[in-house]
Design an enzyme around this catalytic site. Structure first.
Site, PDB file in Angstrom:
ATOM      1  N   ALA A 149     -34.251  -6.544  21.071  1.00  0.00           N
ATOM      2  CA  ALA A 149     -34.010  -7.980  21.263  1.00  0.00           C
ATOM      3  C   ALA A 149     -35.114  -8.546  22.138  1.00  0.00           C
ATOM      4  CB  ALA A 149     -32.651  -8.223  21.905  1.00  0.00           C
TER       5      ALA A 149
ATOM      6  N   LYS B  39     -47.699 -13.419  31.675  1.00  0.00           N
ATOM      7  CA  LYS B  39     -47.172 -13.167  30.328  1.00  0.00           C
ATOM      8  C   LYS B  39     -48.295 -13.295  29.295  1.00  0.00           C
ATOM      9  CE  LYS B  39     -43.310 -14.101  27.242  1.00  0.00           C
ATOM     10  NZ  LYS B  39     -43.075 -12.671  27.006  1.00  0.00           N
TER      11      LYS B  39
ATOM     12  N   ARG C 284     -48.886   4.591  30.945  1.00  0.00           N
ATOM     13  CA  ARG C 284     -50.089   4.810  30.129  1.00  0.00           C
ATOM     14  C   ARG C 284     -51.019   5.778  30.855  1.00  0.00           C
ATOM     15  NH1 ARG C 284     -53.509   2.121  33.134  1.00  0.00           N
ATOM     16  NH2 ARG C 284     -52.504   0.503  34.387  1.00  0.00           N
TER      17      ARG C 284
ATOM     18  N   MET D 190     -40.712  -5.043  34.548  1.00  0.00           N
ATOM     19  CA  MET D 190     -39.407  -4.629  34.010  1.00  0.00           C
ATOM     20  C   MET D 190     -39.157  -3.145  34.251  1.00  0.00           C
ATOM     21  SD  MET D 190     -37.483  -6.991  33.059  1.00  0.00           S
ATOM     22  CE  MET D 190     -36.246  -5.853  32.440  1.00  0.00           C
TER      23      MET D 190
ATOM     24  N   SER E 194     -44.117   1.469  35.774  1.00  0.00           N
ATOM     25  CA  SER E 194     -44.665   0.751  36.939  1.00  0.00           C
ATOM     26  C   SER E 194     -44.661  -0.760  36.737  1.00  0.00           C
ATOM     27  CB  SER E 194     -46.097   1.226  37.228  1.00  0.00           C
ATOM     28  OG  SER E 194     -47.002   0.637  36.309  1.00  0.00           O
TER      29      SER E 194
ATOM     30  N   HIS F 174     -42.707 -19.414  31.395  1.00  0.00           N
ATOM     31  CA  HIS F 174     -42.764 -18.057  31.961  1.00  0.00           C
ATOM     32  C   HIS F 174     -43.894 -17.967  32.987  1.00  0.00           C
ATOM     33  CE1 HIS F 174     -40.349 -17.062  28.374  1.00  0.00           C
ATOM     34  NE2 HIS F 174     -39.901 -16.049  29.097  1.00  0.00           N
ATOM     35  N   HIS F 175     -43.889 -16.855  33.710  1.00  0.00           N
ATOM     36  CA  HIS F 175     -44.902 -16.528  34.736  1.00  0.00           C
ATOM     37  C   HIS F 175     -46.317 -16.444  34.141  1.00  0.00           C
ATOM     38  CE1 HIS F 175     -44.928 -12.377  33.135  1.00  0.00           C
ATOM     39  NE2 HIS F 175     -43.650 -12.632  32.887  1.00  0.00           N
TER      40      HIS F 175
ATOM     41  N   THR G 224     -37.859 -14.705  23.272  1.00  0.00           N
ATOM     42  CA  THR G 224     -36.623 -15.494  23.328  1.00  0.00           C
ATOM     43  C   THR G 224     -36.748 -16.766  22.500  1.00  0.00           C
ATOM     44  OG1 THR G 224     -36.434 -14.736  25.606  1.00  0.00           O
ATOM     45  CG2 THR G 224     -34.931 -16.499  24.916  1.00  0.00           C
TER      46      THR G 224
HETATM   47  N1  LIG Z   1     -36.329  -8.393  25.917  1.00  0.00           N
HETATM   48  C1  LIG Z   1     -36.193  -8.811  27.174  1.00  0.00           C
HETATM   49  O1  LIG Z   1     -35.082  -9.091  27.676  1.00  0.00           O
HETATM   50  C2  LIG Z   1     -37.428  -8.894  28.031  1.00  0.00           C
HETATM   51  C3  LIG Z   1     -37.350  -9.278  29.372  1.00  0.00           C
HETATM   52  C4  LIG Z   1     -38.504  -9.231  30.136  1.00  0.00           C
HETATM   53  C5  LIG Z   1     -39.713  -8.827  29.573  1.00  0.00           C
HETATM   54  N2  LIG Z   1     -39.737  -8.494  28.257  1.00  0.00           N
HETATM   55  C6  LIG Z   1     -40.951  -7.989  27.623  1.00  0.00           C
HETATM   56  O2  LIG Z   1     -41.208  -6.674  28.122  1.00  0.00           O
HETATM   57  C7  LIG Z   1     -42.603  -6.409  28.070  1.00  0.00           C
HETATM   58  C8  LIG Z   1     -43.069  -5.952  29.441  1.00  0.00           C
HETATM   59  O3  LIG Z   1     -42.928  -6.996  30.378  1.00  0.00           O
HETATM   60  P1  LIG Z   1     -43.325  -6.805  31.918  1.00  0.00           P
HETATM   61  O4  LIG Z   1     -43.253  -8.151  32.550  1.00  0.00           O
HETATM   62  O5  LIG Z   1     -42.578  -5.663  32.509  1.00  0.00           O
HETATM   63  O6  LIG Z   1     -44.881  -6.402  31.739  1.00  0.00           O
HETATM   64  P2  LIG Z   1     -45.780  -5.498  32.689  1.00  0.00           P
HETATM   65  O7  LIG Z   1     -47.189  -5.738  32.243  1.00  0.00           O
HETATM   66  O8  LIG Z   1     -45.416  -5.728  34.118  1.00  0.00           O
HETATM   67  O9  LIG Z   1     -45.337  -4.006  32.319  1.00  0.00           O
HETATM   68  C9  LIG Z   1     -45.682  -3.355  31.138  1.00  0.00           C
HETATM   69  C10 LIG Z   1     -45.916  -1.900  31.498  1.00  0.00           C
HETATM   70  O10 LIG Z   1     -46.101  -1.135  30.293  1.00  0.00           O
HETATM   71  C11 LIG Z   1     -47.093  -0.192  30.553  1.00  0.00           C
HETATM   72  N3  LIG Z   1     -47.680   0.311  29.314  1.00  0.00           N
HETATM   73  C12 LIG Z   1     -48.512  -0.321  28.445  1.00  0.00           C
HETATM   74  N4  LIG Z   1     -48.890   0.514  27.465  1.00  0.00           N
HETATM   75  C13 LIG Z   1     -48.284   1.710  27.705  1.00  0.00           C
HETATM   76  C14 LIG Z   1     -48.288   2.972  27.069  1.00  0.00           C
HETATM   77  N5  LIG Z   1     -49.007   3.200  25.957  1.00  0.00           N
HETATM   78  N6  LIG Z   1     -47.558   3.978  27.604  1.00  0.00           N
HETATM   79  C15 LIG Z   1     -46.811   3.761  28.716  1.00  0.00           C
HETATM   80  N7  LIG Z   1     -46.777   2.593  29.392  1.00  0.00           N
HETATM   81  C16 LIG Z   1     -47.511   1.577  28.888  1.00  0.00           C
HETATM   82  C17 LIG Z   1     -48.124  -0.935  31.417  1.00  0.00           C
HETATM   83  O11 LIG Z   1     -48.998  -0.037  32.101  1.00  0.00           O
HETATM   84  C18 LIG Z   1     -47.197  -1.703  32.353  1.00  0.00           C
HETATM   85  O12 LIG Z   1     -46.881  -0.961  33.517  1.00  0.00           O
HETATM   86  C19 LIG Z   1     -43.247  -7.703  27.568  1.00  0.00           C
HETATM   87  O13 LIG Z   1     -43.428  -7.601  26.163  1.00  0.00           O
HETATM   88  C20 LIG Z   1     -42.211  -8.759  27.889  1.00  0.00           C
HETATM   89  O14 LIG Z   1     -42.300  -9.902  27.093  1.00  0.00           O
HETATM   90  C21 LIG Z   1     -38.639  -8.529  27.486  1.00  0.00           C
HETATM   91  O1  LIG Z   2     -41.398 -11.947  31.468  1.00  0.00           O
HETATM   92  C1  LIG Z   2     -41.411 -11.859  30.226  1.00  0.00           C
HETATM   93  O2  LIG Z   2     -42.436 -11.505  29.596  1.00  0.00           O
HETATM   94  C2  LIG Z   2     -40.183 -12.165  29.459  1.00  0.00           C
HETATM   95  N1  LIG Z   2     -40.202 -11.910  28.179  1.00  0.00           N
HETATM   96  C3  LIG Z   2     -39.136 -12.109  27.269  1.00  0.00           C
HETATM   97  C4  LIG Z   2     -39.541 -13.113  26.210  1.00  0.00           C
HETATM   98  O3  LIG Z   2     -40.686 -13.034  25.720  1.00  0.00           O
HETATM   99  O4  LIG Z   2     -38.733 -13.953  25.842  1.00  0.00           O
HETATM  100  C5  LIG Z   2     -37.823 -12.449  27.944  1.00  0.00           C
HETATM  101  C6  LIG Z   2     -37.979 -13.295  29.165  1.00  0.00           C
HETATM  102  C7  LIG Z   2     -39.005 -12.693  30.151  1.00  0.00           C
END
Ligand SMILES: NC(=O)c1ccc[n+]([C@@H]2O[C@H](COP(=O)([O-])OP(=O)(O)OC[C@H]3O[C@@H](n4cnc5c(N)ncnc54)[C@H](O)[C@@H]3O)[C@@H](O)[C@H]2O)c1
Ligand SMILES: O=C(O)C1=N[C@H](C(=O)O)CCC1
Length: 269
Positions: free
Chosen positions: A125, A162, A38, A16, A13, A158-159, A169
């Site tokens: 990553a 976060k 969760r 991402m 939900s 970032h937003h 990154t």
């Molecule tokens: N590597 C990349 O390219 C990249 C890009 C964007 C975001 N991210 C990272 O991804 C993560 C999520 O970002 P987001 O913006 O989607 O956050 P978000 O808070 O919108 O979504 C996270 C989701 O994970 C769920 N969650 C938490 N604990 C859980 C569990 N035990 N079981 C199942 N679901 C669970 C939450 O309920 C929530 O829906 C962050 O760490 C962010 O930095 C990484």
């Molecule tokens: O929205 C986020 O959270 C993002 N997390 C990653 C980071 O920590 O670099 C990638 C960019 C978006």
């Protein structure tokens, strides 16, 4: 359709999670076989298509990851550090490729993920986009070419939802700069300046984090020396870039030996 790799999305939900569900459905290269949230999430027990405001997809969101992973060839996981560590062990048990986008992982989490990678493919990553992974290579090359008269600063934005800083990154870029310089990032990292900090230490790599509004993700690597500056910049305007990279990693991992990989491996950079 039957032969396509089955993908489970955790954190379904989330920002991402929803982007990943759309990306898998539109790809024609994989099928969505499960969605995990969760315990206590209003999505649990609901069809994910309907939860996203569309038609039913026949995939019911569950809070039981093991049951979901048993049907999967890959798990794509953008959640939170404690959840990701749990999922790494369960995905390895199910012999599913685990693609980890979660950031904010500490040494204790990374050690557990490394243990799981003895039994299954894990691709992790802090940023899954092609552009950022190219920027990582460029940063390493520029840092290698310049001496410590050039101060290196990494500025990220970032937003306002976060929860971790510096971003995953920014840390990837910092690692690349340190590698280019032939030093360990832990020895030169300077984050969170506030108050009378003293003058900048020669050779340090600095980090600054901006949080506001709905910024998807922006990263500058600044090389500053007396009389000139170089700025390497990546701007993300759409989370689809991260989701496309994650799906690519899930497909790439299907025929690989167990181990820990990153997006540079996936992209051949
Ligand atoms: N590597 C990349 O390219 C990249 C890009 C964007 C975001 N991210 C990272 O991804 C993560 C999520 O970002 P987001 O913006 O989607 O956050 P978000 O808070 O919108 O979504 C996270 C989701 O994970 C769920 N969650 C938490 N604990 C859980 C569990 N035990 N079981 C199942 N679901 C669970 C939450 O309920 C929530 O829906 C962050 O760490 C962010 O930095 C990484
Ligand atoms: O929205 C986020 O959270 C993002 N997390 C990653 C980071 O920590 O670099 C990638 C960019 C978006």
């Amino acid at each position: 359709m039957g032969d396509l790799p089955g993908i489970v999305i955790t954190g379904a939900s989330g920002r991402m999670g929803q982007m990943l569900i759309r990306t898998v459905l539109e790809s024609g290269k994989a099928k969505l076989v499960g969605a995990v949230e969760r315990a206590g999430s209003p999505w649990v027990g609901r069809d994910v298509g309907e939860a996203m405001g569309g038609a039913a997809l026949g995939v019911i969101c569950t809070d039981d990851p093991l049951e979901a992973f048993a049907k999967a060839q890959a798990v794509i996981d953008f959640t939170a550090p404690a959840a990701t560590v749990e999922f790494a062990a369960l995905a390895a048990q199910a012999r599913a490729v685990h693609v980890i986008g979660t950031t904010g992982l500490e040494a204790e989490h990374l050690a557990k993920i490394a243990a799981a990678a003895h039994h299954a493919v894990i691709v992790r990553a802090g940023n899954m986009s092609l552009g950022v992974n190219l920027l990582v290579k460029l940063t390493q090359k520029v840092a290698q070419a310049l001496d410590a008269d050039w101060d290196i600063e990494i500025i990220e934005a970032h937003h306002n939802r976060k929860v971790d800083a510096p971003s995953g990154t920014a840390l990837m870029l910092g690692e690349a700069a340190a590698e280019g310089r032939g030093v360990a990032l832990a020895d030169v990292r300077d984050s969170g300046r506030d108050g009378i900090t003293g003058a900048r230490q020669r050779g340090d790599i600095g980090f600054s984090a901006i949080r506001g509004g709905d910024i998807v993700g922006e990263h500058d690597v600044l090389f500053a020396s007396p009389g000139e500056r170089i700025v390497l910049r990546h701007v993300a305007t759409d989370r689809a870039i991260f989701a496309r990279g994650a799906l690519k990693a899930a497909l790439w991992g299907q025929d690989k030996a167990p181990g820990a990989y990153d997006m540079l491996d996936v992209l051949g950079l």
